[in-house]
Motif scaffolding. Structure first.
Motif, short mmCIF file in Angstrom:
data_model
loop_
_atom_site.label_atom_id
_atom_site.label_comp_id
_atom_site.label_asym_id
_atom_site.label_seq_id
_atom_site.Cartn_x
_atom_site.Cartn_y
_atom_site.Cartn_z
N TYR A 1 -19.86 -22.36 14.08
CA TYR A 1 -20.69 -23.32 15.02
C TYR A 1 -20.21 -23.89 15.78
O TYR A 1 -20.65 -23.97 17.07
CB TYR A 1 -21.43 -24.26 13.89
N PHE A 2 -18.73 -24.70 15.79
CA PHE A 2 -18.19 -25.53 16.78
C PHE A 2 -17.89 -24.70 18.02
O PHE A 2 -17.87 -24.97 19.13
CB PHE A 2 -17.23 -26.20 16.09
N ASN A 3 -17.63 -23.42 17.73
CA ASN A 3 -16.85 -22.61 18.94
C ASN A 3 -18.07 -21.60 19.30
O ASN A 3 -17.70 -20.88 20.02
CB ASN A 3 -15.61 -21.61 18.36
N ASN A 4 -19.27 -21.94 18.84
CA ASN A 4 -20.42 -21.14 19.45
C ASN A 4 -20.29 -19.65 19.31
O ASN A 4 -20.59 -19.05 19.91
CB ASN A 4 -20.68 -21.63 20.99
N LYS A 5 -19.60 -19.08 18.18
CA LYS A 5 -19.38 -17.93 17.80
C LYS A 5 -20.74 -17.18 17.29
O LYS A 5 -21.46 -17.86 16.76
CB LYS A 5 -18.26 -17.65 16.83
N PRO A 6 -21.05 -15.90 17.83
CA PRO A 6 -22.16 -15.45 17.60
C PRO A 6 -22.34 -15.17 16.08
O PRO A 6 -21.00 -14.75 15.53
CB PRO A 6 -22.30 -14.02 18.39
N ILE A 7 -23.53 -15.00 15.38
CA ILE A 7 -23.58 -14.76 14.15
C ILE A 7 -24.12 -13.29 14.27
O ILE A 7 -24.91 -12.83 14.82
CB ILE A 7 -24.76 -15.77 13.51
N PRO A 8 -23.72 -12.52 13.31
CA PRO A 8 -24.02 -11.11 13.16
C PRO A 8 -25.41 -11.13 12.70
O PRO A 8 -26.11 -11.92 12.12
CB PRO A 8 -23.28 -10.41 11.87
N VAL A 9 -26.07 -9.86 13.48
CA VAL A 9 -27.80 -10.16 13.23
C VAL A 9 -28.22 -9.76 11.92
O VAL A 9 -29.17 -10.46 11.60
CB VAL A 9 -28.21 -8.76 14.17
N ILE B 1 -31.91 -20.24 14.34
CA ILE B 1 -31.20 -19.18 13.82
C ILE B 1 -30.80 -18.03 14.97
O ILE B 1 -29.88 -17.59 15.06
CB ILE B 1 -31.60 -18.59 12.55
N THR B 2 -31.96 -17.67 15.37
CA THR B 2 -32.17 -16.75 16.54
C THR B 2 -31.08 -16.77 17.58
O THR B 2 -30.45 -16.23 17.98
CB THR B 2 -33.55 -16.06 16.82
N MET B 3 -31.27 -18.01 18.08
CA MET B 3 -30.50 -18.54 19.40
C MET B 3 -28.93 -19.00 19.03
O MET B 3 -28.03 -19.11 20.14
CB MET B 3 -31.07 -19.69 19.75
N LEU B 4 -28.60 -18.90 17.82
CA LEU B 4 -27.35 -19.40 17.52
C LEU B 4 -26.27 -18.66 18.14
O LEU B 4 -26.34 -17.20 17.98
CB LEU B 4 -27.05 -19.34 15.83
N GLY B 5 -25.29 -18.95 18.87
CA GLY B 5 -24.36 -18.14 19.42
C GLY B 5 -24.61 -17.36 20.83
O GLY B 5 -23.56 -16.67 21.25
N LYS B 6 -25.85 -17.57 21.30
CA LYS B 6 -26.49 -16.94 22.50
C LYS B 6 -25.89 -17.65 23.64
O LYS B 6 -25.79 -16.77 24.78
CB LYS B 6 -27.86 -16.77 22.34
N TYR B 7 -25.75 -18.84 23.76
CA TYR B 7 -25.57 -19.38 24.96
C TYR B 7 -23.72 -19.99 25.04
O TYR B 7 -23.52 -20.41 23.83
CB TYR B 7 -26.06 -20.61 25.03
N LYS B 8 -23.47 -19.92 26.13
CA LYS B 8 -22.04 -20.37 26.31
C LYS B 8 -22.14 -21.85 26.35
O LYS B 8 -22.64 -22.35 27.08
CB LYS B 8 -21.35 -19.72 27.66
#
Length: 121
Positions: free
Chosen positions: A60-68, A110-117
């Protein structure tokens, strides 16, 4: 000592939030991490190295994408728990509306997690 107490309380609430759709997990864990950063580096390290929450917070802190697949499972359980709540609890309409709003908000989050830099300053 007060920050540590609040931090532990946030972890407990976040843990309860894993199995209940109304209590959010992420904000409580983020608040606990913030409180521990300011009060106890040892507690902060323990939280980030925890086998249940550590990878989750690090990602979460590193804004890593979560697998679909994980997103789909998370959203499924949010709506399953909400559906069970609607079925078994005798709720007023405004409470049902509020819970639906929470469900939609959590699903979008949840859908948006990891989508933005993250923006670098």
């Amino acid at each position: 000592m007060l920050f540590i107490t609040f931090g532990v309380t946030c972890i407990i609430l976040g843990s309860i939030g894993i199995v209940t759709p109304v209590l959010p997990t992420t904000p409580f864990l983020l608040l606990a991490a913030w409180l521990f950063t300011r009060s106890s580096p040892k507690m902060h390290r323990i939280l980030l190295e925890n086998r249940v929450f550590g990878k989750y917070l690090s990602d979460y802190f590193n804004n890593k994408p979560i697998p679909v697949k994980q997103k789909v499972i998370s959203i499924f359980f949010v709506w399953l728990c909400l559906g069970l709540t609607f079925y078994f609890a005798d709720l007023q309409r405004w409470i049902i509306g509020f819970l639906i709003f929470i469900g939609i908000s959590v699903s979008i989050h949840i859908t948006m997690l990891g989508k933005y830099k993250k923006f670098k300053k």
